[in-house]
Scaffold this motif. Structure first.
Motif, short mmCIF file in Angstrom:
data_model
loop_
_atom_site.label_atom_id
_atom_site.label_comp_id
_atom_site.label_asym_id
_atom_site.label_seq_id
_atom_site.Cartn_x
_atom_site.Cartn_y
_atom_site.Cartn_z
N LEU A 544 0.83 -1.21 0.00
CA LEU A 544 0.00 0.00 0.00
C LEU A 544 0.86 1.26 0.00
O LEU A 544 0.50 2.27 -0.61
CB LEU A 544 -0.95 -0.01 1.19
CG LEU A 544 -2.04 -1.10 1.15
CD1 LEU A 544 -2.84 -1.10 2.44
CD2 LEU A 544 -2.95 -0.90 -0.04
N LEU A 545 1.99 1.22 0.67
CA LEU A 545 2.88 2.38 0.66
C LEU A 545 3.52 2.57 -0.71
O LEU A 545 3.66 3.69 -1.21
CB LEU A 545 3.96 2.23 1.73
CG LEU A 545 3.52 2.49 3.17
CD1 LEU A 545 4.65 2.19 4.14
CD2 LEU A 545 3.06 3.94 3.35
N ILE A 546 3.91 1.46 -1.33
CA ILE A 546 4.57 1.55 -2.63
C ILE A 546 3.62 2.13 -3.68
O ILE A 546 3.98 3.03 -4.45
CB ILE A 546 5.10 0.16 -3.07
CG1 ILE A 546 6.32 -0.22 -2.22
CG2 ILE A 546 5.47 0.17 -4.55
CD1 ILE A 546 6.82 -1.61 -2.46
N VAL A 547 2.39 1.64 -3.72
CA VAL A 547 1.45 2.16 -4.73
C VAL A 547 1.07 3.60 -4.42
O VAL A 547 0.65 4.33 -5.31
CB VAL A 547 0.18 1.27 -4.83
CG1 VAL A 547 0.53 -0.12 -5.26
CG2 VAL A 547 -0.60 1.25 -3.53
N SER A 548 1.26 3.99 -3.15
CA SER A 548 0.95 5.38 -2.80
C SER A 548 2.02 6.34 -3.26
O SER A 548 1.81 7.56 -3.24
CB SER A 548 0.75 5.52 -1.28
OG SER A 548 -0.32 4.73 -0.84
#
Length: 1605
Positions: A544-548
């Motif tokens: 979720l952090l990476i796609v953010s």
């Protein structure tokens, strides 16, 4: 009245139905209906008789009569007696069957009459129609249609007849040979069946509740046999459809055993029609009714037909659906209804048929099957409950289909399954995964031109959209899906193939998680042990952090991912809650405040991850003493770096720079070795990172290496770096960039490579600067680097600011400019020119669409300023300053505001910089001060207020530079120069007067501090400023010029002609009015000192004066004394010369043309120009009477006067030119001059008042001159009364002028003055009245007529004086009425108008003696063709009503009755003044008629400005007339008959309407006065009027004559 009269009226109306106008036909029909409302039987009988007597009447007209009869019957059905009903029935029956051929409109109208009568007299109708329905003989087409329609409109009345009808009809079926006949039989059977079914459904209300289906079953079956076994085989498609429509409802009435017996043939027969008809709706509808009937009676043979039914119905669903065709959509729904019926009865058979179809790869078959499955799942849920596993299993095949339409159908089917519990079964997860795969489809919009917007094409984004909606729907609204979806959906967050679905997936998961939270912690917490396929908390967090990190991709997945992460905190770690509640919401808010364009990716990544890896690596390597380790790790960094990523490039170069602090040579060696290695040359290396790398990728590697060299130079020890700059660093930088610097010329377009080179040059230059103080250094490659930077700058686009290349290139040039050796002058000039053009020429917004670009723009401007100051500092002299402003001046004077703003900002900055760094050693002249001040001083008034302060600062700085060059100290403050600063606030004042006054003050300050030798230079430069594209600056230039002229104009006597010529030339060039006026002020300044010379030059100007000469004339009006002298001179010129001469138009002509003389014409033009100036007001007031009278007479004498021939040619030439001078036409010129005089003399209201009614234009024409003069006199009396005595005194002698036009002008002027009470106040009445009456015997008719007008005007101006002169006034008016020398009745018209005004004011006994004479004299004018005669005579008639009491009452009442019809009908007059006069006259007549109702009605309805509903008003008027004056009916009708021949259409239409209302309200006794025969004859003639509206009213009136019945 006898019945024959009703018959006559009806016959008259019926006779007219042959009218061609549809609206007239409609009114005739309505009138017949109205007649029928009162006399239904008689009217119907008349219609019957007419139709029987006129057998040859064409059928379209018979249709009109029959429609009227239908309406009469419908509206009077309850009152209709049996005998009349029988007559109507027989007539309609005969009309319907008269022609054996089908004439639809005619026979349909007759059939409709029968249906209307049948609502009450069903037995009578059936008795008649059944006579046309004989056994063994085919009936008429419309007999059967009548039966059918009756069965629908009167179910309970008709059903008892149906058994008999069916019995008679059945044998006829075999006799029918024509398809039309067969179709009507089918139509009848369909409606009979529907009627019977309705009857049976409402037995509780039926007259015979014992009726059963069996009553009709046998007959229906017999009919069925014929229809199905014979007619259904017809080749005629319409017949087959009629049969199939009938079979549907008939199937419900067949005996059960017969239906059971027929089903094996019936169903295949119906199904076979699918192959024969493109339009299949009726087939499907009938089939659905048959299936419904079969299921209702529990058919056992239906099961045998199921396979065939499915095989036939399935293709119907699979066929494409045209959404624009309603029948196709209806057919689709009917077929789905059939499947629902079969699903409820035969679920196993249905699924056995459908499920294998899902394996078929044909798109249409699969889509159609899925539609059926969705229908069955929704409508037969109980039957499908135990079939769920089979259905789920069969769905695996469609799930593999890649067709977009199939995908959409699958998604819709899955949505239905979700609502009915299918997804809770084993295999349901597969359906959910399918939905998510469709949500993850890429967005691939297809151009509209490539595919039409139909069902045949469906883009993948449409499938994705419906899938996203379905996912959200089932996760938020279907409660039973909560346990299925949670936590199962978490499995799809990690796999890469579901990346595009992350946004909807996160939203659905967030909604599910919030629901679980509401249920409690135990329900929300995820048991990872029991859900082994779920991703770990760490995997979830990472994903979720990476796609953010790229938050706006995938429709904003960043915000959705962060919100989900926040909700999941308990399932990731129990202690994260409070921290994440503080950190995640601000991140989401940050994303919401920005968009993809405004978000800084770098700032966002720093906020999200705070990446500092490379800095750590560089610091670590720098601290390491082991060189092998340093080399090894530097090599690894170079081999593993992702050069496409900007963050990687920045980090890698930073690492190398930090490392170079302690390992400079090792770092440089490693960079050189890497370039020489096979890896860089695209051979196979350890990591294969350069395999098949494109040129763009190689450029990214080069960019990184160049950046590395720059960082190495920047961070390297100062004592070591200089020796390696050119030999190691620049040599390799140039080699990577492939520039011409070292002899290699390979251009690159890669933006990253350019930026990295520029940054590297900046860092290298900074490194040299830091090292130079310790050791001198001559940078031999400086000029080449500057040239390269200029190439970059020139290559940048000029329409927008997209990249930082120009900014960074200018920064690099700034650093380079400080290094030795200095640039050559040509190189420096080219550098300044290129940089200024690159920045200042950008558009006003510079293509800025985001805050980032705004910041880039400001940084670019700062870079430019730093470069210019750096260059200026190296030549801080007047010459250096002038060189700089030679480049800036074109931009300072640019027509584009944004360019001026940028240039002035730079100028102010440079001058401040020059002043601050100036160090004067010896006193030297500032030789270009005047030139520079002349450039900047006009800019103090720039149209952009933000520029003015910069301009003033420039002037301020220039004056102080001059002072410092004169020897004053750096800290000296000059009292005069300091005043400039106090003027800054005034420059911001929005008042332009204040602004230019401030410019004047600035000019005074400049004049005081400017050396004498700079004065001419300043003046010439400022004169050039008059052409400045910015108008404010041009105006400021004039202010400065005039200030100088005012102070030193006395010494310019010898130069006056030359200066006037120069000013005239500048006026030709200048377009702005304000600038031109200021230049004209310069002429005034000269004229005030040298008046004779200036005026002499202007008077010598040729006619017509050009616009610039005119403006100079106007400039002479500034000073009142001068203006008065010039005006007196010009008046004298006009009065001494004759106004025109009479010349023959050509040699042999007997007529003379009037030609204007030149001197008065020129004087008139000059007067106009002078009085156009506001400043001439005082002088004009002093000469007001003389000017007014002279110019008024000049106007009258120039009406119709021509120009001299030489001036005519100039006039034509001027009219064709773009800059045409003022119109020279003598009369127009005189009128315009008179207007100018009035305006300047304080009588501006007079001009406006006259102009509102077009008086000025009227005054210039022979026809309208007197009206224009009248308007002028009225305006003068109203707005300039105190000036009248002197004007009148001057005009009285003109009444005896030899010029007729002057007498007319003066009489018209005096006549209008008499209408104002101002003549009383000024004691002018007696003088005006005496002089006006003295012209009653004038030989000119116009003068005599104007005398009448003037005498009548006393009623308005001096009403209290009318009684004193009443006898004389009335005598004059009667003489006017009886004037014999008046062929056009103009005197009579004036007299009528005058009498209307005077009557209220004279003695009553004076009027009574002439009352009847006037009434009789004016009556013929009521219908005069000219509206002014109608309105004036009617208006006078209204006024005469005031004098009819006493002995005159009875006599005048007769006159009222004689004129009443005219007054009422002319309320429809086309001319509003006539209508208004009629309203007034009727209001006056009301009280004299002795009828309170009429008086009240007239008072209420007949007011000007109030809308009048003429029909309602005439209805009320007629009612009151007949109630109070019934004996006048005959006279009123006869008078109306006269208007049947009126030339006005509206009045011809109003007359019969008036008659209709009169008759409507008259009683029987009064009606005896009417000659009905004559009236009907007149109306019959009116029915032939060419105007349809008239014929309509005549027809309407004929309907109203039912009153005579």
């Amino acid at each position: 009245m006898a019945e024959s009269n009703v018959k006559k009226l009806a016959t008259t109306l019926i006779d007219a139905v042959t009218d061609k106008d549809p609206l007239v036909q409609e009114q005739l029909c309505n009138s017949l209906c109205y007649l029928g409302e009162s006399k239904a039987e008689e009217t119907l009988n008349a219609c019957d008789e007419y139709l029987r007597q006129h057998e040859k009447l064409a059928y379209p007209y018979r249709v009109i009569i029959l429609k009227a009869m239908e309406m009469i019957v419908k509206n009077n059905i309850d009152e209709l007696d049996r005998s009349t009903a029988k007559i109507v029935i027989i007539l309609a029956s005969n009309e319907m069957t008269k022609s054996k051929e089908l004439i639809l409109d005619w026979q349909q109208a007759a059939s409709s009459v029968l249906v209307a009568v049948g609502k009450r007299f069903i037995n009578k109708v059936m008795e008649e129609v059944l006579t046309k329905f004989q056994p063994g003989i085919l009936p008429h087409y419309f007999v059967m249609q009548t039966f059918a329609n009756l069965s629908i409109t009167n179910v309970f009345g008709m059903v008892p007849f149906l058994n008999s009808i069916l019995s008679t009809m059945l044998p006829m079926l075999n006799l029918a040979r024509q398809d039309q006949m067969k179709s009507i039989f089918c139509f009848a059977l369909q409606h009979f069946s529907d009627s019977i079914l309705e009857y049976l459904a409402n037995l509780d209300q039926a007259p015979d509740p014992t009726v059963r289906k069996d009553t009709f079953s046998t007959e229906i079956f017999s009919a069925y046999d014929v229809l199905f076994n014979h007619w259904l085989q017809s080749r005629e498609a319409k017949l087959r459809l009629a049969v199939v429509e009938a079979l549907g409802p008939m199937s419900h009435l067949l005996p059960n055993e017969k239906l059971e017996e027929q089903l094996p043939k019936l169903i295949p027969g119906i199904i076979a029609l699918y192959r024969k008809h493109a339009e299949t709706f009726y087939v499907s509808k009938s089939l659905g009714q048959i299936l419904e009937a079969s299921v209702n009676m529990g058919s056992r043979t239906l099961e045998v037909q199921v396979d065939m039914l499915l095989a036939a119905l399935h293709p119907q669903i699979c066929a494409p659906v045209d959404s624009l065709n309603p029948l196709v959509i209806k057919n689709h729904n009917e077929v789905l209804r059939c499947f629902t019926i079969l699903a409820c009865s035969f679920p196993d058979r249905l699924l056995a048929f459908l499920l294998p179809k899902l394996e078929n790869n044909n798109e249409r078959i699969r889509v159609g099957t899925l539609h059926i499955m969705r229908q069955v799942i929704n409508s037969a849920s109980a039957q499908m409950e135990i079939k769920k596993p089979f259905i789920l299993s069969a769905m695996k095949f469609p799930l593999l289909d890649t067709n977009n339409k199939v995908k959409r159908a699958v998604v819709q089917a899955i949505s239905a399954m979700a609502h009915h519990g299918y997804l809770e079964q084993p295999g349901g997860e597969m359906m959910i995964e399918y939905i998510l795969r469709q949500c993850a489809l890429p967005l691939e919009p297809v151009p509209k031109k490539q595919f039409p917007e139909t069902e045949d094409f469906l883009a993948s984004d449409s499938v994705r959209t419906i899938s996203i909606n379905t996912l959200y729907l089932i996760s938020t609204t279907v409660d039973r899906m909560n346990d299925v979806l949670w936590p199962y959906l978490l499995e799809f967050l990690i796999p890469v193939q579901f990346t595009n679905a992350l946004t909807p997936l996160c939203k659905s998961l967030m909604h599910l998680a919030m629901k679980r939270q509401e249920e409690g912690e135990n329900s929300f917490l995820i048991q990872y042990d029991s859900n082994v396929n779920l991703p770990s908390p760490f995997a979830l967090t990472t994903r979720l952090l990476i796609v953010s990190s790229h938050p706006y991709l995938g429709e904003g997945r960043g915000a959705a991912s962060l919100r989900l992460l926040n909700v999941l905190h308990l399932n990731i770690h129990p202690l994260l809650g409070q921290r994440w509640k503080k950190t995640i919401p601000p991140l989401v808010n940050y994303l919401e405040e920005h968009n993809e364009e405004t978000l800084s990716q770098k700032e966002w990544e720093e906020k999200l991850l705070m990446n500092f890896l490379y800095k750590c690596i560089g610091t670590t390597l720098g601290a390491t003493s082991n060189k092998e380790i340093v080399k090894k790790h530097l090599q690894e960094l170079l081999e593993t770096a992702r050069y496409q990523e900007e963050v990687e490039r920045e980090g890698l170069s930073c690492a190398f720079g930090i490392c170079a602090i302690n390992h400079l040579d090792d770092t440089l060696i490693k960079l050189e070795d890497f370039v020489k290695s096979d890896i860089f040359r695209k051979s196979v290396g350890i990591f294969n990172i350069f395999k098949d790398r494109s040129d763009t990728e190689v450029d990214k590697v080069k960019s990184t290496l160049i950046l590395c060299y720059g960082q190495v130079a920047m961070h390297a020890p100062q004592e070591l770096v200089l020796a390696r700059i050119e030999s190691h660093i620049l040599r390799n930088v140039f080699q990577y960039f492939n520039t011409k610097v070292l002899g290699i010329k390979v251009e690159t377009k890669d933006e990253t490579l350019k930026l990295c080179l520029i940054r590297s040059i900046c860092m290298i230059s900074q490194a040299i600067c830091k090292s130079v103080p310790s050791s001198p250094f001559v940078f031999s490659q400086k000029a080449e680097l500057v040239a390269q930077m200029m190439e970059f700058i020139r290559a940048e686009p000029m329409d927008f600011l997209k990249t930082a290349i120009r900014k960074r290139a200018m920064i690099a040039c700034t650093y380079l400019s400080t290094l030795e050796p200095p640039l050559e002058d040509l190189d420096k000039a080219e550098l300044v020119h290129s940089c200024l053009h690159s920045v200042l020429a950008l558009p006003s917004d510079a293509g800025i669409t985001s805050s980032c670009q705004q910041i880039l723009y400001f940084d670019t401007m700062t870079a430019l300023m730093d470069l210019l100051t750096s260059l200026l500092l190296r030549n801080l002299t007047p010459r250096g300053l002038q060189n700089m402003f030679e480049h800036l001046t074109p931009w300072i004077k640019s027509p584009k505001g944004h360019e001026r703003e940028r240039a002035l900002g730079l100028s102010a900055y440079l001058l401040r910089y020059f002043l601050e760094h100036l160090n004067v050693i010896a006193i030297v002249p500032f030789h270009n001060l005047g030139l520079l001040v002349g450039i900047f001083s006009p800019r103090c008034a720039d149209s952009l207020p933000s520029l003015r302060h910069d301009a003033l600062d420039c002037v301020y700085s220039l004056l102080y530079i001059q002072l410092f060059y004169e020897g004053f100290a750096q800290d000296y403050q000059d009292e005069v120069a300091e005043k400039l600063l106090s003027l800054k606030d005034s420059l911001s004042d929005p008042n332009v007067t204040v602004l230019f006054h401030t410019c004047y003050s600035i000019a005074q300050i400049i004049g005081k501090r400017l050396p004498p030798d700079q004065f001419i230079s300043l003046l010439l430069t400022t004169f050039e400023g008059l052409k400045d594209p910015d108008l404010n600056c041009a105006r400021a230039a004039t202010v400065i010029i005039n200030c100088l002229l005012k102070e030193r104009g006395a010494v310019l006597l010898e130069k006056v002609p030359e200066i006037v010529g120069l000013i005239h030339g500048k006026l030709c060039e200048v377009k702005d009015e304000h600038v031109a006026k200021a230049i004209q002020q310069s002429v005034y300044l000269l004229a005030s000192q040298h008046r004779a010379a200036v005026v002499a030059s202007l008077l010598a100007s040729p006619l017509p004066f050009d616009s610039h000469t005119c403006s100079l004339w106007r400039a002479l009006a500034t000073e009142p004394t001068l203006t008065s002298q010039v005006l007196e001179l010009l008046l004298d010129k006009m009065n001494k010369d004759v106004p025109f001469t009479e010349n023959k138009s050509f040699l042999l002509s007997s007529t003379y043309d009037r030609v204007a003389t030149v001197i008065p014409l020129a004087a008139t033009c000059a007067l106009y120009e002078i009085m156009s100036a506001p400043e001439s007001g005082a002088a004009v007031l002093g000469l007001y009477p003389e000017l007014f009278v002279t110019l008024l007479l000049r106007v009258s004498c120039t009406v119709g006067v021509q120009l001299p021939r030489n001036l005519q040619a100039k006039e034509r030439k001027g009219a064709s030119s773009r800059l045409a001078p003022r119109n020279l036409e003598p009369c127009s010129c005189a009128v315009e001059t008179l207007q100018a005089m009035l305006f300047r003399g304080g009588s501006g209201e007079v001009i406006t008042y006259v102009g509102l009614d077009g008086g000025w234009e009227l005054m210039k024409t022979s026809e309208g001159h007197e009206e224009g003069v009248t308007l002028l006199a009225r305006a003068m009396a109203k707005h300039s009364g105190p000036k009248l005595p002197l004007i009148v005194k001057t005009l009285i002698p003109v009444l005896s002028s030899v010029y007729e036009i002057q007498r007319i002008t003066t009489t018209a002027y005096f006549a209008e003055l008499l209408s104002s009470n101002v003549v009383n106040d000024l004691i002018l009445l007696e003088s005006l009245l005496e002089n006006t009456m003295g012209r009653q015997k004038d030989v000119c008719t116009h003068v005599r007529r104007l005398v009448l007008r003037g005498l009548a005007n006393i009623a308005t101006g001096s009403p209290d004086k009318v009684r004193k002169h009443g006898s004389q006034l009335l005598t004059a008016m009667i003489n006017g009425l009886d004037d014999k020398d008046d062929p056009h009745n103009l005197m009579a018209l004036e007299a009528m108008l005058g009498l209307s005004r005077l009557l209220d004011l004279v003695e009553e006994w004076d009027v009574r003696s002439i009352l009847l004479h006037i009434t009789i004299r004016i009556r013929p004018f009521f219908d005069n063709e000219r509206d002014e005669f109608r309105s004036s005579s009617i208006n006078l008639f209204g006024h005469l009503n005031k004098f009819c009491h006493g002995n005159c009452e009875d006599v005048f009442f007769e006159q009222i009755i004689n004129g009443l019809v005219s007054l009422l009908l002319h309320l429809q007059d086309l001319k509003p003044p006539v209508v208004s006069a009629c309203k007034f006259a009727l209001r006056m007549c009301g009280p004299n008629m002795g009828c309170e109702e009429l008086t009240a009605l007239f008072e209420k309805q007949l007011h000007d400005g109030r809308g009048l509903h003429f029909g309602e008003f005439m209805n009320d008027t007629s009612k009151y007339l007949m109630q109070n004056f019934p004996d006048t009916l005959g006279r009123l009708i006869n008078t109306n008959l006269f208007y049947f021949k009126s030339c006005w259409e509206d009045i011809r239409a109003a007359a019969p309407m008036f008659i209709g209302f009169l008759v409507l309200h008259a009683d029987k006794v009064a009606c005896e006065q009417v000659d009905l025969k004559q009236l009907i004859s007149a109306l019959q003639l009116l029915l032939k009027d060419p105007a349809p509206t008239v014929r309509i009213k005549a027809a309407e009136t004929l309907g109203c004559l039912v009153k005579f019945a």
